[in-house]
Design an enzyme around this catalytic site. Sequence first.
Site, short mmCIF file in Angstrom:
data_model
loop_
_atom_site.label_atom_id
_atom_site.label_comp_id
_atom_site.label_asym_id
_atom_site.label_seq_id
_atom_site.Cartn_x
_atom_site.Cartn_y
_atom_site.Cartn_z
N ASP A 79 0.85 -1.18 0.00
CA ASP A 79 0.00 0.00 0.00
C ASP A 79 0.88 1.24 0.00
O ASP A 79 2.01 1.20 0.49
CB ASP A 79 -0.93 0.04 1.20
CG ASP A 79 -2.07 1.03 1.00
OD1 ASP A 79 -3.03 0.67 0.30
OD2 ASP A 79 -1.99 2.16 1.52
N GLN A 80 0.36 2.30 -0.56
CA GLN A 80 1.08 3.57 -0.59
C GLN A 80 0.18 4.67 -0.04
O GLN A 80 -0.99 4.77 -0.41
CB GLN A 80 1.52 3.92 -2.01
CG GLN A 80 2.41 5.16 -2.10
CD GLN A 80 2.79 5.48 -3.53
OE1 GLN A 80 1.94 5.76 -4.36
NE2 GLN A 80 4.09 5.40 -3.83
#
Length: 202
Positions: A79-80
């Site tokens: 995830d970012q």
Amino acid sequence: MDKTFAPHGPLTLASASAIRRQLLETAGVPLSIRPARIDEGAIRDALLAESAHPRDVADALAEFKARKVAGEGLTLGCDQVLALKTAIFEKPDSREMAKDQLTRLSGQTHHLYSAAVIYDGAEPAWRHVGLARMTMHSLTEPEIDAYLDRAWPEVASSVGAYQAESIGARLFSRIDGDWFSVLGLPLLDICSFLRLRGWRLT
């Protein structure tokens, strides 16, 4: 052609991201794709309600994804999170939202946290959060409109409404940190972990 010896089968990628898949495949990592279906918004909101740091939000979302589809072998969740001071941005769902995000980022330095969590079977085995500091030029409204004329709707899949690997590079005056983390995957750290687990080019 070079191949990678994967002792326990391919790495399962719990993501539908085309760029993450491309980065891993280009690095010669054998993959199986199983996108995780989780309510990212609800999880993010719950964490932010507890004043979680953006780094911890990215890490938690990556772990939720890995755990959701974990089975035999290694499973990678990613995830970012984009953080401007205390504000966390989401992917823009309209051109108007994209313009608002770019207006807020203009002339500022924001942070990208790119988290990766690997499960071995049903247990977490490794985690890492890469960091990049992104400094954007001060942009005029006509510049933002001209950029979106060229980049929308392709940038709808990117938090902050930019893709620094393409025309979005022209929006930035400076980028500090791991380039792969800018793209959403701390690739070097993942490959180093896989090497420790016996993965080798053959």
